[in-house]
Design a protein around this motif. Structure first.
Motif: not given
Ligand code: ZN
Lengths: 265, 571
Positions: A79-86, A91-96
């Motif tokens: 999970c992304c530490w910021n937005c929890k996207t799987r 780098i998280c693709e949904s929140c950067g």
């Molecule tokens: Zn994210």
């Protein structure tokens, strides 16, 4: 071989400091960590003093000491530490948001490549620069301190990945490590046949007086390097690791001769 | 000294400024001869002009008796160039800063500059003084640079109508870490906060990356390889860069302390072979003569870039008159050594860059005042096998423009048109290592290592039951000369046969180019791989003024008793 490969990394450095090093090829082998119960305290080329570029944040150490099973690795990266996207990547693709280093992502995956020896010319540069534009310490001034530390680590790891994969010899050694096969670069040569050849080439290099003679030896070495690169690719492809190791040993040797020639030229 | 001159001395550690909204850092290019200032104005880089509408300002500081005390080339209007050569003005400080009195550059300068530079040749800072009312008043290169920076800061504040604190300064690639420390000190003395000390070619590379940005977004553009050749009055830099999509990756960087000042000195010595003894007294007459000779020679060199011959006709007093015609061939012959050095620097950089051959170079980028000398232009284009040079860059403004771009980036400015979508990935110009294997230098971080960088190496004891080891850190400079950066002792090594303890030495350069040296001890076979004593971490440089003396003192005091040897075998 590049400067980083020449640097002898002692087993001390490799084992106790694995997580904090900019160049260490062992970071993926989680089994190493398993044998290191004191890892988090021994891992000490780090200070508490920010900003440290290669500093693995303190919090990471606690994670690392629990690194003993692949399961926990999955857990970190899921999970992304910021937005929890799987399944975020570097780098998280949904929140950067820049993610902490996930050592289960190997160098090939960073560049979107398969774990193969042959890579196309120029397939690294573009991706390398794209990553650096997102991760380089010079460009993340506006992010939070924690994210800047992640970026510094990720950026350093991308540099290592790039320098490792760019050169055939270090790429070969890295591939072997991914397969769990250690390559001892300082290993002495025992085969009489190769030993004899080495002596001969040594002499030829020593006796070469002009650049013409050296250039001739150099092109011979390059020819041999190409040959052994090919045999490595074949051996590795068919999982004959003994054969692959043999190729690496020869590549290492011819490469060193090349370096010596360059110094003399 | 800080009370005497009117500048503030800010604390070095005063760097906490996280939460405030960032001001845009300005770019400063301090040249040996000329300086300039630039800033990102929100859409592009502007050069800041002084009250005389100049973008390039002469680098010098004149010391006077009356108040306000010293004035520099930013605000002072010279009625004639000779005024700068009266003994009261100090210049060429960028060439002298952070050097010892044993440095040939300093002793050469002490013979040809029309102010006082005393060298005792013992490995300490030279003594520098300006002539004020027939009295030599002492100063230091750092102080002179600081005074100059105060003026630049005031100019920028007046023009931008806001306080200026954050700066990006360009420096030559050849600058040693001791020189970087000194220039950073000058900035602190002037109340400036340095975000980056940027090698000049790195700044140029950033500007080049911006110019190569693809016209339409999303298109990453193809990679272009550029060779940057930068030569000003004091230094020469060469860099090979590969640029695509706004990112310039440095492939190799090389620098040397040669520049226009060498051309000038060679030419002066050719015109007046006995000048060293002639001017050694530094009386008022001698200083005047030195000034006349310097101005005339400078002028002649300048003219020889555009015309085949030049006539020099000057009277140095004391019956020494010079009247002769110099042609371009003679000028090139006199300076053969300088030109050869430039050529070999380019060759070295090309070789280090591992660019297969010069045909891969797309652009030859010339920067700095010396590059309008036809001979130099020919050397660079000749080696690179190019008929033309890159025309998109103003040689005199490229470095400061790049510094201003970096200033905007480092201040976190975003540009909606993507024209700040830029990055230069730098490499290390100097080899760094420690003393080991007898009196040898063992490099740990090599030249041209991508920054940030961390490398380590394992050493062991040289003697039986050796319980302490001296880590002496060196940087390799011009002509493989070693500069002592600092030293520390590793203590508490368990008594053991020599060659058994493993002493790891790790060097780390972070993104802001800070160097740290770390050391730890491990005993093999002890059942644990943990360090036996707490690790050491030391910021370098620790040696400062007098590091030359220091190196000798260390070897006198310890000899080889605390030596290390490398612990690895090569095939
Ligand atoms: Zn994210």
């Amino acid at each position: 071989m590049g400067e980083e490969d020449r640097t002898p990394l002692s087993s001390f450095i490799r084992k106790t400091l694995a997580q904090s090093l900019s160049l260490q090829l062992l970071e993926e082998t989680t089994s190493q960590l398993q044998n290191q119960p004191h890892f988090s305290t021994a891992c000490s080329f780090n200070t508490n003093e920010p900003p440290r570029v290669f500093k693995t944040p303190k919090t990471n150490f606690t994670r690392n000491s629990g690194f003993s099973s692949l399961g926990s690795v999955e857990e970190i990266s899921s999970c992304c530490w910021n937005c929890k996207t799987r399944r975020p990547f570097l780098i998280c693709e949904s929140c950067g948001s820049v993610q902490p280093v996930d050592h289960s992502v190997d160098y090939f995956r960073i560049f979107g490549l398969d774990r193969r020896f042959d890579i196309e010319d120029g397939s690294l540069e573009g991706m390398y620069k794209n990553w650096q534009k997102k991760l380089h310490p010079d460009l993340v001034h506006t992010k939070s301190k924690e994210e800047r530390e992640y970026a510094a680590e990720q950026s350093a790891r991308v540099i290592d990945a790039y320098t490792t994969l760019r050169k055939p010899l270090s790429r070969a050694i890295y591939l072997m490590r991914l397969e769990g096969v250690e390559v001892d670069e300082e290993q002495t040569v025992s085969e009489p046949e190769l030993l004899g050849e080495i002596m001969e080439i040594r002499e030829a290099v020593d006796e070469a007086t002009d650049s013409q003679a050296l250039n001739k030896i150099q092109s011979q070495m390059e020819e041999k390097l190409r040959h052994w690169c090919n045999s490595f690719a074949n051996a590795f492809g068919s999982k004959s690791f003994d054969e692959a190791l043999k190729s690496i040993q020869r590549m290492t040797y011819y490469h060193r001769v090349n370096e010596e020639i360059v110094k003399k030229l | 000294m800080s009370e005497e001159v009117g500048y503030t001395v800010a604390s070095d550690s005063d760097t906490t400024r996280e939460e405030t909204s960032p001001e845009i850092a300005i770019g400063i290019d301090i040249g040996t001869c000329q300086c300039s200032l630039a800033v990102w104005n929100g859409s592009q880089v502007d050069l800041i002009r002084n009250t005389r509408n100049q973008k390039l300002m002469k680098s010098y500081v004149t010391f006077r008796n009356e108040s306000p005390s010293p004035v520099g080339g930013v605000s002072n209007q010279l009625s004639h160039e000779y005024e700068m050569l009266s003994g009261a003005s100090i210049f060429n400080m960028k060439r002298l800063i952070g050097r010892l009195d044993t440095d040939p550059i300093v002793s050469q300068a002490s013979k040809t500059l029309p102010f006082l530079i005393q060298t005792l040749g013992v490995g300490v800072k030279p003594f520098i003084a300006a002539l004020v009312n027939n009295m030599w008043r002492s100063t230091t290169p750092e102080e002179v640079v600081a005074i100059y920076l105060v003026e630049m800061k005031a100019l920028a504040e007046a023009r931008l109508k806001r306080p200026v604190r954050d700066v990006v300064l360009t420096v030559p690639a050849a600058f040693s870490r001791l020189q970087l420390t000194r220039i950073a000190r000058s900035c602190a003395m002037a109340g400036l906060h340095v975000l980056r000390l940027m090698p000049e070619p790195a700044a140029v590379a950033l500007l080049y990356a911006q110019q190569q940005l693809p016209k339409n977004m999303g298109d990453s553009g193809s990679e272009r390889v550029g060779l940057i050749f930068n030569m000003g009055a004091g230094y020469c830099d060469v860099a090979i860069i590969a640029t695509a999509g706004g990112v310039s990756q440095m492939k190799a960087l090389a620098g040397s302390s040669i520049g226009g000042e060498d051309l000038l000195q060679n030419m002066m010595h050719w015109l007046v072979p006995e000048m060293d003894s002639l001017f050694s007294g530094r009386g008022l007459d001698e200083i005047k003569s030195m000034g006349i000779l310097r101005v005339a020679t400078q002028d002649a060199i300048h003219k020889l870039s555009f015309q085949p011959t030049v006539e020099i006709d000057i009277d140095l007093g004391n019956g020494t008159k010079i009247c002769r015609v110099v042609n371009v061939e003679e000028f090139e012959e006199i300076n053969k050594g300088v030109f050869e050095k430039c050529g070999s620097l380019i060759q070295q950089c090309l070789h280090d860059s591992k660019v297969a051959n010069v045909d891969y170079i797309d652009d030859v980028i010339l920067v700095g005042g010396c590059t309008n000398i036809p001979k130099l232009k020919n050397i660079v284009t000749g080696i690179c096998n190019k008929s033309e040079v890159y025309s998109g860059i103003n040689p005199m403004e490229a470095a400061v423009r790049g510094a201003a771009l970096e200033g905007a980036l480092a201040s976190g400015v975003n540009d909606s048109f993507g024209s700040l979508d830029l990055l230069t990935i730098q490499v290390n110009a100097h080899r760094l290592g420690i003393r080991a294997d007898g009196n040898g230098f063992v490099p740990i971080i090599d030249r041209n290592t991508t920054l940030p960088a961390r490398r380590e190496m394992v050493f062991t004891t040289a003697h039986e039951n050796q319980t302490e080891a001296l880590i002496v850190v060196y940087e390799e400079g011009d002509d493989e000369k070693l500069l002592l950066l600092g030293y520390f002792k590793v203590v508490g090594i368990p008594a053991a046969p020599r060659g058994v303890p493993e002493i790891s030495v790790c060097m780390d350069i972070d993104a802001s180019n800070m160097l740290r040296v770390m050391a730890g001890v491990v005993m093999p076979g002890s059942g644990t791989r943990n360090p036996v004593v707490p690790l050491m971490e030391v910021r370098m440089p620790t040696a400062d003024d007098g590091h030359g003396l220091c190196a000798e003192a260390l070897s006198r005091s310890f000899g080889s008793t605390l030596d290390l040897v490398t612990l690895h075998n090569k095939l």
